[in-house]
Design a protein around this motif. Sequence first.
Motif, short mmCIF file in Angstrom:
data_model
loop_
_atom_site.label_atom_id
_atom_site.label_comp_id
_atom_site.label_asym_id
_atom_site.label_seq_id
_atom_site.Cartn_x
_atom_site.Cartn_y
_atom_site.Cartn_z
N ILE A 171 1.49 -12.79 -7.20
CA ILE A 171 1.87 -11.41 -7.44
C ILE A 171 0.71 -10.73 -8.16
O ILE A 171 0.15 -11.27 -9.10
N VAL A 172 0.35 -9.56 -7.66
CA VAL A 172 -0.67 -8.74 -8.32
C VAL A 172 0.04 -7.49 -8.81
O VAL A 172 0.75 -6.83 -8.06
N ARG A 173 -0.15 -7.17 -10.07
CA ARG A 173 0.51 -6.00 -10.65
C ARG A 173 -0.52 -4.93 -10.97
O ARG A 173 -1.61 -5.22 -11.47
N PHE A 174 -0.16 -3.68 -10.69
CA PHE A 174 -1.00 -2.53 -10.98
C PHE A 174 -0.23 -1.55 -11.84
O PHE A 174 0.99 -1.49 -11.77
N LYS A 175 -0.94 -0.79 -12.63
CA LYS A 175 -0.30 0.28 -13.39
C LYS A 175 0.33 1.26 -12.40
O LYS A 175 -0.17 1.44 -11.28
N LYS A 176 1.42 1.90 -12.82
CA LYS A 176 2.10 2.87 -11.97
C LYS A 176 1.12 3.89 -11.43
O LYS A 176 0.28 4.40 -12.16
N ILE B 76 -5.13 2.58 -4.41
CA ILE B 76 -5.72 1.40 -3.77
C ILE B 76 -5.36 1.36 -2.29
O ILE B 76 -6.20 1.10 -1.44
N LYS B 77 -4.10 1.65 -1.99
CA LYS B 77 -3.63 1.64 -0.61
C LYS B 77 -4.39 2.68 0.22
O LYS B 77 -4.84 2.39 1.33
N LYS C 123 -8.36 -1.24 6.41
CA LYS C 123 -7.81 -2.52 5.97
C LYS C 123 -6.43 -2.33 5.35
O LYS C 123 -6.08 -1.26 4.88
N SER C 124 -5.69 -3.42 5.30
CA SER C 124 -4.46 -3.45 4.52
C SER C 124 -4.85 -3.70 3.07
O SER C 124 -5.98 -4.08 2.78
N TYR D 166 -8.01 -5.93 1.95
CA TYR D 166 -8.99 -5.33 1.04
C TYR D 166 -9.21 -6.22 -0.20
O TYR D 166 -10.34 -6.51 -0.57
N ILE D 167 -8.13 -6.68 -0.79
CA ILE D 167 -8.22 -7.55 -1.96
C ILE D 167 -8.93 -8.85 -1.61
O ILE D 167 -9.80 -9.32 -2.33
#
Length: 69
Positions: A23-28, A34-35, A43-44, A48-49
């Motif tokens: 699981i990768v978590r990002f700030k709200k 990123i998307k 890329k998806s 991308y990651i």
Amino acid sequence: MAISKAQQNATAKYCKKSYDTTIVRFKKGNLELIKAHAESQGKSVNGYINDLIKADMGLSATEAEENKI
């Protein structure tokens, strides 16, 4: 056409056997940024990651493929 329960189970079994997950978590709000950037690169978010990780590790596409990364 709806996906059958058997197909869902087969896909889940394949993914469990073939992939590690985390699981990768990002700030709200950051996920949307990123998307959008990943999509602008064609890329998806996952792709991308993964590409960023390979680049950070200094792996060429050939090395990544040979090492199954």
